[in-house]
Motif scaffolding. Sequence first.
Motif, PDB file in Angstrom:
ATOM      1  N   ARG A 227      41.412  43.670  25.581  1.00 12.16           N
ATOM      2  CA  ARG A 227      41.175  44.230  26.917  1.00 12.16           C
ATOM      3  C   ARG A 227      42.049  43.530  27.956  1.00 12.16           C
ATOM      4  O   ARG A 227      42.623  44.182  28.842  1.00 12.16           O
ATOM      5  CB  ARG A 227      39.701  44.072  27.276  1.00 12.16           C
ATOM      6  CG  ARG A 227      39.298  44.723  28.587  1.00 12.16           C
ATOM      7  CD  ARG A 227      37.789  44.653  28.734  1.00 12.16           C
ATOM      8  NE  ARG A 227      37.298  43.269  28.682  1.00 12.16           N
ATOM      9  CZ  ARG A 227      36.017  42.945  28.671  1.00 12.16           C
ATOM     10  NH1 ARG A 227      35.090  43.883  28.668  1.00 12.16           N
ATOM     11  NH2 ARG A 227      35.645  41.668  28.644  1.00 12.16           N
ATOM     12  N   GLU A 228      42.204  42.210  27.832  1.00  5.82           N
ATOM     13  CA  GLU A 228      43.048  41.463  28.760  1.00  5.82           C
ATOM     14  C   GLU A 228      44.520  41.847  28.592  1.00  5.82           C
ATOM     15  O   GLU A 228      45.256  41.996  29.573  1.00  5.82           O
ATOM     16  CB  GLU A 228      42.860  39.969  28.549  1.00  5.82           C
ATOM     17  CG  GLU A 228      43.652  39.112  29.524  1.00  5.82           C
ATOM     18  CD  GLU A 228      43.365  37.631  29.371  1.00  5.82           C
ATOM     19  OE1 GLU A 228      44.209  36.816  29.809  1.00  5.82           O
ATOM     20  OE2 GLU A 228      42.300  37.277  28.805  1.00  5.82           O
TER      21      GLU A 228
ATOM     22  N   ASP B 113      42.927  48.444  35.250  1.00  2.00           N
ATOM     23  CA  ASP B 113      41.692  48.948  34.669  1.00  2.00           C
ATOM     24  C   ASP B 113      40.758  49.588  35.691  1.00  2.00           C
ATOM     25  O   ASP B 113      39.737  50.177  35.323  1.00  2.00           O
ATOM     26  CB  ASP B 113      40.966  47.847  33.885  1.00  2.00           C
ATOM     27  CG  ASP B 113      40.691  46.608  34.723  1.00  2.00           C
ATOM     28  OD1 ASP B 113      40.661  46.719  35.957  1.00  2.00           O
ATOM     29  OD2 ASP B 113      40.520  45.521  34.137  1.00  2.00           O
TER      30      ASP B 113
ATOM     31  N   PRO C  65      36.871  33.083  20.666  1.00  2.11           N
ATOM     32  CA  PRO C  65      37.060  34.190  21.615  1.00  2.11           C
ATOM     33  C   PRO C  65      36.975  35.551  20.924  1.00  2.11           C
ATOM     34  O   PRO C  65      37.374  35.718  19.770  1.00  2.11           O
ATOM     35  CB  PRO C  65      38.462  33.939  22.174  1.00  2.11           C
ATOM     36  CG  PRO C  65      39.160  33.170  21.112  1.00  2.11           C
ATOM     37  CD  PRO C  65      38.105  32.309  20.471  1.00  2.11           C
ATOM     38  N   SER C  66      36.453  36.507  21.636  1.00  2.00           N
ATOM     39  CA  SER C  66      36.325  37.878  21.133  1.00  2.00           C
ATOM     40  C   SER C  66      37.682  38.569  21.107  1.00  2.00           C
ATOM     41  O   SER C  66      38.415  38.594  22.107  1.00  2.00           O
ATOM     42  CB  SER C  66      35.374  38.671  22.027  1.00  2.00           C
ATOM     43  OG  SER C  66      35.542  40.063  21.850  1.00  2.00           O
ATOM     44  N   THR C  67      38.017  39.153  19.958  1.00  2.25           N
ATOM     45  CA  THR C  67      39.291  39.877  19.879  1.00  2.25           C
ATOM     46  C   THR C  67      39.276  41.113  20.773  1.00  2.25           C
ATOM     47  O   THR C  67      40.326  41.525  21.286  1.00  2.25           O
ATOM     48  CB  THR C  67      39.595  40.301  18.439  1.00  2.25           C
ATOM     49  OG1 THR C  67      38.512  41.096  17.923  1.00  2.25           O
ATOM     50  CG2 THR C  67      39.803  39.088  17.560  1.00  2.25           C
ATOM     51  N   PHE C  68      38.107  41.697  20.977  1.00  2.25           N
ATOM     52  CA  PHE C  68      38.029  42.854  21.868  1.00  2.25           C
ATOM     53  C   PHE C  68      38.331  42.439  23.303  1.00  2.25           C
ATOM     54  O   PHE C  68      39.044  43.138  24.018  1.00  2.25           O
ATOM     55  CB  PHE C  68      36.645  43.503  21.797  1.00  2.25           C
ATOM     56  CG  PHE C  68      36.529  44.769  22.591  1.00  2.25           C
ATOM     57  CD1 PHE C  68      36.928  45.983  22.051  1.00  2.25           C
ATOM     58  CD2 PHE C  68      36.042  44.764  23.891  1.00  2.25           C
ATOM     59  CE1 PHE C  68      36.834  47.161  22.782  1.00  2.25           C
ATOM     60  CE2 PHE C  68      35.949  45.921  24.634  1.00  2.25           C
ATOM     61  CZ  PHE C  68      36.348  47.127  24.071  1.00  2.25           C
ATOM     62  N   ARG C  69      37.817  41.295  23.722  1.00  4.30           N
ATOM     63  CA  ARG C  69      38.083  40.824  25.083  1.00  4.30           C
ATOM     64  C   ARG C  69      39.558  40.471  25.248  1.00  4.30           C
ATOM     65  O   ARG C  69      40.162  40.759  26.286  1.00  4.30           O
ATOM     66  CB  ARG C  69      37.199  39.614  25.403  1.00  4.30           C
ATOM     67  CG  ARG C  69      37.443  39.037  26.800  1.00  4.30           C
ATOM     68  CD  ARG C  69      36.322  38.079  27.197  1.00  4.30           C
ATOM     69  NE  ARG C  69      36.268  36.904  26.347  1.00  4.30           N
ATOM     70  CZ  ARG C  69      37.004  35.810  26.517  1.00  4.30           C
ATOM     71  NH1 ARG C  69      37.909  35.762  27.512  1.00  4.30           N
ATOM     72  NH2 ARG C  69      36.875  34.778  25.708  1.00  4.30           N
ATOM     73  N   ILE C  70      40.164  39.862  24.223  1.00  8.37           N
ATOM     74  CA  ILE C  70      41.595  39.555  24.303  1.00  8.37           C
ATOM     75  C   ILE C  70      42.410  40.843  24.403  1.00  8.37           C
ATOM     76  O   ILE C  70      43.350  40.936  25.206  1.00  8.37           O
ATOM     77  CB  ILE C  70      42.032  38.727  23.075  1.00  8.37           C
ATOM     78  CG1 ILE C  70      41.336  37.355  23.094  1.00  8.37           C
ATOM     79  CG2 ILE C  70      43.546  38.548  23.061  1.00  8.37           C
ATOM     80  CD1 ILE C  70      41.566  36.552  21.831  1.00  8.37           C
TER      81      ILE C  70
ATOM     82  N   SER D 229      45.298  45.113  30.198  1.00  3.99           N
ATOM     83  CA  SER D 229      45.359  45.030  31.659  1.00  3.99           C
ATOM     84  C   SER D 229      46.740  44.623  32.151  1.00  3.99           C
ATOM     85  O   SER D 229      47.059  44.786  33.336  1.00  3.99           O
ATOM     86  CB  SER D 229      44.308  44.039  32.175  1.00  3.99           C
ATOM     87  OG  SER D 229      43.004  44.528  31.940  1.00  3.99           O
TER      88      SER D 229
END
Length: 468
Positions: free
Chosen positions: A238-239, A247, A231-236, A242
Amino acid sequence: MDAESVVERVARVWDESAIPAITEYIRIPNLSPAFDPEWTAHGHMDRAVDLVTAWMRARPIEGLDVRVERLAGRTPLILAEVQGEGDGAVVLYGHVDKQPAMTGWRDGLGPWTAVRDADRIYGRGGADDGYAAFAALSAIEAVQTSGGRHARLVVLIEASEESGSPDLPAYIDALAPRIGEPDLVICLDSGCPTWDRLWLTTSLRGLLSVTVTVRVLEEGVHSGAAGGVVPSTFRILRELLSRIEDDRTGEIVLPELHVELPVERDKELAATASELGAATSERFPFVRGARPVSGDPIAQLRAKTWQPAMEVIGLDGVPAVADGGNVLRPFTSARLSFRLPPTCPAGPARDAIVRALTHDPPYGATVDIHVGEAGDGWNAPPTAPWLSRAVDDASTAAFGERARLIGEGGSIPFMAMLGKRFPKAQFVITGVLGPETNAHGPNEFLHLPTAQRISVAVAHLLDAHARR
Protein backbone atom coordinates in the motif's frame (compact mmCIF):
# COMPACT_ATOMS: atom_id res chain seq x y z
CA MET A 1 -25.47 2.83 -54.29
CA ASP A 2 -29.07 2.11 -53.29
CA ALA A 3 -29.31 3.01 -49.59
CA GLU A 4 -32.49 1.00 -48.95
CA SER A 5 -30.96 -2.05 -50.57
CA VAL A 6 -27.94 -1.78 -48.26
CA VAL A 7 -30.16 -1.77 -45.17
CA GLU A 8 -32.22 -4.70 -46.45
CA ARG A 9 -29.19 -6.79 -47.37
CA VAL A 10 -27.43 -6.21 -44.06
CA ALA A 11 -30.61 -7.10 -42.14
CA ARG A 12 -31.05 -10.29 -44.15
CA VAL A 13 -27.44 -11.40 -43.62
CA TRP A 14 -27.61 -10.78 -39.88
CA ASP A 15 -31.03 -12.39 -39.36
CA GLU A 16 -30.36 -15.47 -41.49
CA SER A 17 -26.76 -16.31 -40.68
CA ALA A 18 -24.72 -13.79 -38.68
CA ILE A 19 -26.77 -13.93 -35.48
CA PRO A 20 -26.84 -17.76 -35.36
CA ALA A 21 -23.08 -17.88 -36.00
CA ILE A 22 -22.31 -15.27 -33.32
CA THR A 23 -24.48 -17.25 -30.90
CA GLU A 24 -22.31 -20.31 -31.49
CA TYR A 25 -19.15 -18.21 -31.28
CA ILE A 26 -20.07 -16.86 -27.83
CA ARG A 27 -20.31 -20.44 -26.54
CA ILE A 28 -16.62 -21.07 -27.26
CA PRO A 29 -14.29 -20.21 -24.31
CA ASN A 30 -11.44 -19.11 -26.58
CA LEU A 31 -9.46 -17.06 -24.08
CA SER A 32 -6.64 -14.86 -25.28
CA PRO A 33 -3.18 -16.41 -24.75
CA ALA A 34 -2.42 -14.18 -21.75
CA PHE A 35 -5.28 -15.91 -19.92
CA ASP A 36 -4.85 -19.40 -21.39
CA PRO A 37 -1.19 -20.27 -21.99
CA GLU A 38 -2.33 -23.77 -23.09
CA TRP A 39 -4.65 -22.38 -25.76
CA THR A 40 -3.10 -24.59 -28.44
CA ALA A 41 -3.77 -27.81 -26.53
CA HIS A 42 -7.27 -26.76 -25.50
CA GLY A 43 -8.27 -26.07 -29.10
CA HIS A 44 -10.86 -23.40 -28.35
CA MET A 45 -9.14 -20.76 -30.46
CA ASP A 46 -9.04 -23.05 -33.46
CA ARG A 47 -12.76 -23.77 -33.01
CA ALA A 48 -13.55 -20.05 -33.00
CA VAL A 49 -11.32 -19.36 -36.00
CA ASP A 50 -12.87 -22.27 -37.93
CA LEU A 51 -16.40 -21.07 -37.16
CA VAL A 52 -15.74 -17.49 -38.27
CA THR A 53 -13.75 -18.58 -41.32
CA ALA A 54 -16.47 -20.97 -42.48
CA TRP A 55 -19.08 -18.22 -42.22
CA MET A 56 -16.90 -15.78 -44.13
CA ARG A 57 -16.19 -18.26 -46.93
CA ALA A 58 -19.90 -18.91 -47.37
CA ARG A 59 -20.66 -15.29 -48.22
CA PRO A 60 -21.55 -14.66 -51.91
CA ILE A 61 -18.93 -11.93 -52.36
CA GLU A 62 -17.29 -11.61 -55.73
CA GLY A 63 -13.49 -11.84 -55.60
CA LEU A 64 -13.43 -13.04 -51.97
CA ASP A 65 -10.49 -15.14 -50.79
CA VAL A 66 -10.41 -16.22 -47.13
CA ARG A 67 -7.37 -17.89 -45.58
CA VAL A 68 -6.12 -18.74 -42.12
CA GLU A 69 -2.49 -17.72 -41.73
CA ARG A 70 -0.35 -19.49 -39.13
CA LEU A 71 3.12 -18.47 -37.99
CA ALA A 72 5.05 -20.83 -35.75
CA GLY A 73 4.41 -20.23 -32.07
CA ARG A 74 1.73 -17.61 -32.66
CA THR A 75 -2.05 -17.43 -32.62
CA PRO A 76 -3.72 -17.75 -36.04
CA LEU A 77 -4.89 -14.82 -38.13
CA ILE A 78 -7.82 -14.76 -40.55
CA LEU A 79 -7.01 -12.86 -43.75
CA ALA A 80 -9.79 -12.11 -46.22
CA GLU A 81 -9.02 -10.31 -49.47
CA VAL A 82 -11.55 -8.87 -51.90
CA GLN A 83 -10.36 -7.47 -55.19
CA GLY A 84 -11.76 -4.08 -56.12
CA GLU A 85 -11.53 -1.19 -58.52
CA GLY A 86 -9.64 2.08 -58.52
CA ASP A 87 -6.72 3.24 -56.45
CA GLY A 88 -5.99 2.60 -52.81
CA ALA A 89 -6.91 -0.13 -50.38
CA VAL A 90 -8.91 -0.48 -47.18
CA VAL A 91 -7.99 -2.58 -44.15
CA LEU A 92 -10.86 -3.69 -41.89
CA TYR A 93 -9.86 -5.00 -38.47
CA GLY A 94 -11.33 -7.12 -35.70
CA HIS A 95 -10.34 -9.95 -33.33
CA VAL A 96 -11.75 -13.26 -32.09
CA ASP A 97 -9.91 -13.84 -28.79
CA LYS A 98 -11.72 -13.17 -25.52
CA GLN A 99 -11.24 -11.99 -21.97
CA PRO A 100 -11.77 -14.40 -19.01
CA ALA A 101 -15.23 -15.32 -17.72
CA MET A 102 -15.30 -12.95 -14.71
CA THR A 103 -17.72 -13.39 -11.81
CA GLY A 104 -20.98 -11.57 -11.13
CA TRP A 105 -23.14 -12.65 -14.07
CA ARG A 106 -26.87 -12.31 -13.40
CA ASP A 107 -28.98 -15.42 -12.87
CA GLY A 108 -29.59 -17.15 -16.17
CA LEU A 109 -26.60 -15.49 -17.84
CA GLY A 110 -23.01 -16.61 -18.24
CA PRO A 111 -19.95 -15.97 -20.36
CA TRP A 112 -20.39 -19.04 -22.56
CA THR A 113 -24.19 -19.45 -22.67
CA ALA A 114 -25.27 -16.89 -25.35
CA VAL A 115 -28.67 -15.69 -24.14
CA ARG A 116 -30.84 -13.67 -26.55
CA ASP A 117 -32.97 -11.05 -24.80
CA ALA A 118 -34.83 -8.79 -27.25
CA ASP A 119 -32.14 -6.71 -29.01
CA ARG A 120 -29.28 -8.10 -26.96
CA ILE A 121 -27.17 -11.25 -27.06
CA TYR A 122 -25.47 -11.78 -23.69
CA GLY A 123 -22.16 -13.62 -23.42
CA ARG A 124 -18.44 -13.07 -23.64
CA GLY A 125 -16.91 -11.79 -26.85
CA GLY A 126 -19.92 -10.98 -29.00
CA ALA A 127 -19.42 -7.23 -28.68
CA ASP A 128 -15.68 -7.36 -27.98
CA ASP A 129 -15.02 -8.18 -30.72
CA GLY A 130 -16.52 -11.24 -32.38
CA TYR A 131 -19.14 -9.25 -34.27
CA ALA A 132 -16.44 -7.41 -36.30
CA ALA A 133 -15.88 -10.13 -38.92
CA PHE A 134 -19.63 -10.40 -39.47
CA ALA A 135 -20.07 -6.63 -39.73
CA ALA A 136 -17.19 -6.27 -42.19
CA LEU A 137 -18.32 -9.06 -44.53
CA SER A 138 -22.01 -8.10 -44.41
CA ALA A 139 -21.00 -4.53 -45.33
CA ILE A 140 -18.92 -5.72 -48.29
CA GLU A 141 -21.72 -7.98 -49.46
CA ALA A 142 -24.20 -5.11 -49.23
CA VAL A 143 -21.97 -2.84 -51.32
CA GLN A 144 -21.74 -5.41 -54.09
CA THR A 145 -25.46 -6.21 -54.15
CA SER A 146 -26.63 -2.58 -53.96
CA GLY A 147 -24.78 -1.06 -56.89
CA GLY A 148 -21.88 0.28 -54.84
CA ARG A 149 -18.17 0.33 -55.46
CA HIS A 150 -15.16 -0.57 -53.38
CA ALA A 151 -11.39 -0.58 -53.71
CA ARG A 152 -9.25 -3.57 -52.81
CA LEU A 153 -10.21 -4.73 -49.33
CA VAL A 154 -8.18 -6.59 -46.71
CA VAL A 155 -9.96 -7.94 -43.63
CA LEU A 156 -7.66 -8.83 -40.71
CA ILE A 157 -9.14 -10.82 -37.81
CA GLU A 158 -6.46 -11.54 -35.21
CA ALA A 159 -6.49 -13.77 -32.12
CA SER A 160 -4.24 -12.04 -29.56
CA GLU A 161 -5.73 -8.55 -29.13
CA GLU A 162 -6.84 -9.08 -25.53
CA SER A 163 -3.21 -9.97 -24.75
CA GLY A 164 -1.93 -6.72 -26.27
CA SER A 165 -1.66 -7.99 -29.89
CA PRO A 166 1.83 -9.49 -29.45
CA ASP A 167 1.40 -11.67 -32.55
CA LEU A 168 -0.01 -9.08 -34.94
CA PRO A 169 3.23 -7.23 -35.89
CA ALA A 170 4.78 -10.49 -37.09
CA TYR A 171 1.78 -11.10 -39.36
CA ILE A 172 1.84 -7.53 -40.67
CA ASP A 173 5.49 -8.04 -41.60
CA ALA A 174 4.95 -11.49 -43.13
CA LEU A 175 1.89 -10.39 -45.11
CA ALA A 176 3.15 -6.95 -46.11
CA PRO A 177 3.14 -7.69 -49.87
CA ARG A 178 -0.50 -8.79 -49.71
CA ILE A 179 -1.66 -6.01 -47.40
CA GLY A 180 0.07 -3.28 -49.41
CA GLU A 181 -0.26 0.37 -48.43
CA PRO A 182 -3.82 1.01 -47.24
CA ASP A 183 -5.06 4.59 -47.34
CA LEU A 184 -8.03 3.81 -45.06
CA VAL A 185 -8.16 1.64 -41.93
CA ILE A 186 -11.52 0.74 -40.40
CA CYS A 187 -11.29 -0.72 -36.89
CA LEU A 188 -14.50 -2.12 -35.36
CA ASP A 189 -13.22 -2.71 -31.82
CA SER A 190 -14.11 0.52 -30.07
CA GLY A 191 -17.07 2.07 -28.27
CA CYS A 192 -20.05 4.38 -28.53
CA PRO A 193 -21.48 6.38 -25.63
CA THR A 194 -24.97 6.33 -27.20
CA TRP A 195 -26.85 4.08 -29.64
CA ASP A 196 -28.25 6.90 -31.78
CA ARG A 197 -25.37 7.66 -34.16
CA LEU A 198 -21.97 6.60 -35.47
CA TRP A 199 -19.28 7.51 -32.94
CA LEU A 200 -15.70 7.83 -34.16
CA THR A 201 -12.85 7.27 -31.74
CA THR A 202 -10.20 9.99 -32.05
CA SER A 203 -7.79 8.74 -29.40
CA LEU A 204 -6.98 5.60 -27.42
CA ARG A 205 -5.06 5.27 -24.20
CA GLY A 206 -1.99 3.09 -23.92
CA LEU A 207 -1.84 0.04 -21.67
CA LEU A 208 0.76 -1.28 -19.26
CA SER A 209 0.56 -4.29 -16.95
CA VAL A 210 2.93 -4.66 -14.00
CA THR A 211 2.93 -7.36 -11.30
CA VAL A 212 4.64 -6.39 -8.05
CA THR A 213 5.46 -8.91 -5.30
CA VAL A 214 6.43 -7.80 -1.79
CA ARG A 215 8.03 -10.46 0.44
CA VAL A 216 9.30 -10.23 4.05
CA LEU A 217 9.24 -13.86 5.26
CA GLU A 218 10.19 -17.28 3.94
CA GLU A 219 6.89 -18.65 5.26
CA GLY A 220 3.81 -17.47 7.12
CA VAL A 221 3.89 -17.16 10.91
CA HIS A 222 1.30 -16.81 13.67
CA SER A 223 -0.01 -13.24 13.70
CA GLY A 224 -0.22 -13.24 17.50
CA ALA A 225 3.50 -13.90 17.72
CA ALA A 226 4.67 -11.74 14.83
CA GLY A 227 2.08 -8.96 14.55
CA GLY A 228 3.70 -5.62 15.38
CA VAL A 229 7.19 -7.04 14.92
CA VAL A 230 7.15 -8.32 11.34
CA PRO A 231 5.83 -5.69 8.92
CA SER A 232 2.73 -6.51 6.89
CA THR A 233 3.42 -7.07 3.21
CA PHE A 234 0.01 -5.60 2.42
CA ARG A 235 0.89 -2.39 4.25
CA ILE A 236 4.25 -2.20 2.44
CA LEU A 237 2.50 -2.72 -0.88
CA ARG A 238 0.00 0.00 0.00
CA GLU A 239 2.88 2.38 0.79
CA LEU A 240 4.63 1.56 -2.49
CA LEU A 241 1.45 2.18 -4.49
CA SER A 242 1.15 5.59 -2.83
CA ARG A 243 4.37 6.52 -4.60
CA ILE A 244 2.42 6.17 -7.86
CA GLU A 245 -1.14 7.13 -6.96
CA ASP A 246 -2.58 9.67 -4.55
CA ASP A 247 -4.71 7.41 -2.36
CA ARG A 248 -7.20 10.21 -1.63
CA THR A 249 -7.90 11.41 -5.18
CA GLY A 250 -6.69 8.56 -7.39
CA GLU A 251 -4.43 10.97 -9.30
CA ILE A 252 -1.23 9.47 -10.71
CA VAL A 253 1.67 11.42 -9.20
CA LEU A 254 4.47 10.32 -11.56
CA PRO A 255 5.09 13.12 -14.09
CA GLU A 256 6.33 10.61 -16.69
CA LEU A 257 2.75 9.35 -17.06
CA HIS A 258 1.22 12.74 -17.91
CA VAL A 259 1.04 14.60 -21.25
CA GLU A 260 -0.26 17.92 -22.46
CA LEU A 261 -3.79 17.76 -23.88
CA PRO A 262 -3.78 18.81 -27.57
CA VAL A 263 -5.85 21.92 -28.32
CA GLU A 264 -8.07 20.17 -30.86
CA ARG A 265 -8.83 17.34 -28.45
CA ASP A 266 -9.62 19.82 -25.68
CA LYS A 267 -12.24 21.51 -27.90
CA GLU A 268 -13.63 18.15 -28.98
CA LEU A 269 -13.82 16.97 -25.37
CA ALA A 270 -15.77 20.03 -24.26
CA ALA A 271 -18.25 19.69 -27.14
CA THR A 272 -18.82 15.99 -26.45
CA ALA A 273 -19.21 16.54 -22.71
CA SER A 274 -21.82 19.21 -23.43
CA GLU A 275 -23.82 16.71 -25.47
CA LEU A 276 -23.47 13.71 -23.16
CA GLY A 277 -23.80 15.50 -19.85
CA ALA A 278 -24.17 13.15 -16.89
CA ALA A 279 -24.44 10.10 -19.18
CA THR A 280 -20.64 9.68 -19.04
CA SER A 281 -20.85 8.39 -15.46
CA GLU A 282 -24.49 7.26 -15.31
CA ARG A 283 -23.75 4.35 -17.66
CA PHE A 284 -21.84 2.57 -14.88
CA PRO A 285 -23.61 0.30 -12.32
CA PHE A 286 -22.81 2.21 -9.13
CA VAL A 287 -24.15 0.76 -5.90
CA ARG A 288 -26.65 2.88 -4.00
CA GLY A 289 -24.93 5.93 -2.50
CA ALA A 290 -21.70 5.64 -4.51
CA ARG A 291 -20.66 8.45 -6.85
CA PRO A 292 -17.99 9.14 -9.49
CA VAL A 293 -14.65 10.75 -8.69
CA SER A 294 -15.90 14.01 -10.22
CA GLY A 295 -19.38 15.24 -11.07
CA ASP A 296 -18.16 17.48 -13.91
CA PRO A 297 -18.75 15.84 -17.35
CA ILE A 298 -15.71 17.59 -18.85
CA ALA A 299 -13.47 16.39 -16.02
CA GLN A 300 -14.90 12.88 -16.38
CA LEU A 301 -14.17 12.70 -20.11
CA ARG A 302 -10.70 14.17 -19.66
CA ALA A 303 -9.93 11.66 -16.91
CA LYS A 304 -11.04 8.65 -18.94
CA THR A 305 -9.34 9.63 -22.20
CA TRP A 306 -6.24 11.81 -21.63
CA GLN A 307 -5.18 11.18 -18.05
CA PRO A 308 -3.37 8.12 -16.61
CA ALA A 309 -5.08 5.71 -14.25
CA MET A 310 -4.15 2.64 -12.20
CA GLU A 311 -6.24 -0.28 -11.00
CA VAL A 312 -5.31 -3.37 -8.97
CA ILE A 313 -6.81 -6.15 -11.08
CA GLY A 314 -5.45 -9.20 -9.28
CA LEU A 315 -4.00 -10.31 -5.94
CA ASP A 316 -1.97 -13.37 -4.91
CA GLY A 317 -0.79 -14.46 -1.49
CA VAL A 318 -4.16 -13.49 0.00
CA PRO A 319 -6.54 -16.34 0.90
CA ALA A 320 -10.28 -16.11 0.41
CA VAL A 321 -12.16 -14.54 3.32
CA ALA A 322 -13.55 -17.90 4.38
CA ASP A 323 -10.08 -19.44 4.39
CA GLY A 324 -8.14 -16.68 6.14
CA GLY A 325 -6.43 -17.81 9.34
CA ASN A 326 -4.57 -15.81 11.97
CA VAL A 327 -1.37 -15.83 9.95
CA LEU A 328 0.98 -13.01 9.06
CA ARG A 329 1.41 -13.76 5.36
CA PRO A 330 4.93 -13.99 3.85
CA PHE A 331 4.14 -12.13 0.63
CA THR A 332 1.55 -10.16 -1.30
CA SER A 333 1.45 -9.88 -5.10
CA ALA A 334 -0.65 -7.39 -7.00
CA ARG A 335 -1.21 -7.11 -10.72
CA LEU A 336 -1.48 -3.45 -11.69
CA SER A 337 -3.18 -2.25 -14.84
CA PHE A 338 -2.18 1.22 -16.05
CA ARG A 339 -4.01 3.24 -18.67
CA LEU A 340 -1.66 5.76 -20.26
CA PRO A 341 -2.54 8.98 -22.12
CA PRO A 342 -2.64 8.53 -25.93
CA THR A 343 0.69 10.27 -26.57
CA CYS A 344 2.55 8.93 -23.51
CA PRO A 345 5.23 6.40 -24.57
CA ALA A 346 4.83 3.13 -22.70
CA GLY A 347 8.59 2.57 -22.30
CA PRO A 348 9.47 5.64 -20.18
CA ALA A 349 6.23 5.20 -18.22
CA ARG A 350 7.18 1.61 -17.42
CA ASP A 351 10.66 2.64 -16.27
CA ALA A 352 9.26 5.33 -13.98
CA ILE A 353 6.81 2.89 -12.40
CA VAL A 354 9.50 0.26 -11.80
CA ARG A 355 11.81 2.86 -10.20
CA ALA A 356 9.05 4.06 -7.89
CA LEU A 357 8.17 0.55 -6.74
CA THR A 358 11.69 -0.78 -6.21
CA HIS A 359 13.69 2.17 -4.84
CA ASP A 360 14.53 1.79 -1.13
CA PRO A 361 11.55 -0.42 -0.16
CA PRO A 362 10.27 -0.08 3.43
CA TYR A 363 11.88 -2.39 6.02
CA GLY A 364 14.24 -3.78 3.38
CA ALA A 365 11.48 -5.93 1.94
CA THR A 366 12.16 -7.84 -1.25
CA VAL A 367 10.24 -6.29 -4.16
CA ASP A 368 10.06 -8.24 -7.42
CA ILE A 369 8.62 -6.75 -10.59
CA HIS A 370 7.27 -8.50 -13.66
CA VAL A 371 6.28 -6.29 -16.58
CA GLY A 372 3.54 -7.81 -18.71
CA GLU A 373 1.81 -6.40 -21.75
CA ALA A 374 2.70 -2.88 -22.81
CA GLY A 375 1.31 -0.83 -25.68
CA ASP A 376 1.40 2.78 -26.75
CA GLY A 377 -1.78 4.78 -27.17
CA TRP A 378 -2.94 6.46 -30.34
CA ASN A 379 -4.08 9.92 -31.42
CA ALA A 380 -5.86 10.22 -34.76
CA PRO A 381 -4.22 12.20 -37.58
CA PRO A 382 -6.15 15.12 -39.15
CA THR A 383 -9.19 13.87 -41.05
CA ALA A 384 -9.28 14.34 -44.82
CA PRO A 385 -12.22 16.44 -46.10
CA TRP A 386 -13.67 13.55 -48.11
CA LEU A 387 -13.71 11.33 -45.02
CA SER A 388 -15.31 14.01 -42.85
CA ARG A 389 -18.18 14.19 -45.32
CA ALA A 390 -18.32 10.43 -45.73
CA VAL A 391 -18.64 9.61 -42.01
CA ASP A 392 -21.48 12.09 -41.60
CA ASP A 393 -23.24 10.67 -44.67
CA ALA A 394 -22.68 7.11 -43.47
CA SER A 395 -23.98 7.88 -39.98
CA THR A 396 -27.04 9.64 -41.40
CA ALA A 397 -27.76 6.72 -43.73
CA ALA A 398 -27.39 4.14 -40.96
CA PHE A 399 -28.65 5.96 -37.86
CA GLY A 400 -30.48 9.05 -39.07
CA GLU A 401 -28.04 11.33 -37.20
CA ARG A 402 -24.64 12.83 -38.02
CA ALA A 403 -21.49 11.28 -36.61
CA ARG A 404 -19.79 12.47 -33.43
CA LEU A 405 -16.21 12.30 -32.15
CA ILE A 406 -14.94 11.04 -28.82
CA GLY A 407 -11.73 9.85 -27.19
CA GLU A 408 -11.77 6.32 -25.82
CA GLY A 409 -10.32 5.25 -22.49
CA GLY A 410 -9.56 1.73 -23.67
CA SER A 411 -6.61 0.45 -25.65
CA ILE A 412 -6.20 -1.11 -29.09
CA PRO A 413 -2.46 -1.77 -29.47
CA PHE A 414 -3.03 -2.51 -33.16
CA MET A 415 -3.82 1.14 -33.80
CA ALA A 416 -0.53 2.58 -32.52
CA MET A 417 1.39 0.01 -34.53
CA LEU A 418 -0.56 0.62 -37.74
CA GLY A 419 -0.42 4.37 -37.25
CA LYS A 420 3.37 4.16 -37.33
CA ARG A 421 3.42 1.59 -40.15
CA PHE A 422 1.01 3.53 -42.42
CA PRO A 423 1.48 7.23 -41.59
CA LYS A 424 -0.49 8.37 -44.68
CA ALA A 425 -3.60 6.32 -43.90
CA GLN A 426 -6.90 7.70 -42.69
CA PHE A 427 -8.58 5.96 -39.77
CA VAL A 428 -12.17 5.19 -38.84
CA ILE A 429 -12.34 3.66 -35.37
CA THR A 430 -15.80 2.73 -34.11
CA GLY A 431 -17.65 -0.07 -32.37
CA VAL A 432 -20.66 -1.37 -30.46
CA LEU A 433 -19.40 -1.03 -26.88
CA GLY A 434 -22.13 1.31 -25.74
CA PRO A 435 -24.15 1.90 -22.56
CA GLU A 436 -24.09 -1.04 -20.12
CA THR A 437 -22.36 -3.40 -22.58
CA ASN A 438 -19.69 -4.04 -19.92
CA ALA A 439 -16.94 -5.50 -22.06
CA HIS A 440 -14.45 -7.59 -20.01
CA GLY A 441 -16.94 -7.70 -17.13
CA PRO A 442 -20.05 -9.70 -16.26
CA ASN A 443 -23.24 -9.40 -18.35
CA GLU A 444 -21.42 -8.31 -21.51
CA PHE A 445 -23.80 -8.10 -24.44
CA LEU A 446 -23.93 -7.30 -28.14
CA HIS A 447 -26.55 -4.70 -29.10
CA LEU A 448 -27.85 -6.11 -32.37
CA PRO A 449 -29.43 -2.96 -33.87
CA THR A 450 -26.16 -1.06 -33.42
CA ALA A 451 -24.11 -3.90 -34.91
CA GLN A 452 -26.32 -3.88 -38.01
CA ARG A 453 -26.29 -0.10 -38.31
CA ILE A 454 -22.51 -0.06 -38.08
CA SER A 455 -22.45 -2.65 -40.87
CA VAL A 456 -24.60 -0.30 -42.97
CA ALA A 457 -22.33 2.64 -42.16
CA VAL A 458 -19.23 0.66 -43.15
CA ALA A 459 -20.84 -0.17 -46.49
CA HIS A 460 -21.34 3.54 -47.19
CA LEU A 461 -17.76 4.31 -46.13
CA LEU A 462 -16.38 1.69 -48.53
CA ASP A 463 -18.42 3.14 -51.38
CA ALA A 464 -17.39 6.71 -50.50
CA HIS A 465 -13.72 5.69 -50.39
CA ALA A 466 -13.93 4.18 -53.86
CA ARG A 467 -15.60 7.34 -55.24
CA ARG A 468 -13.50 9.92 -53.39
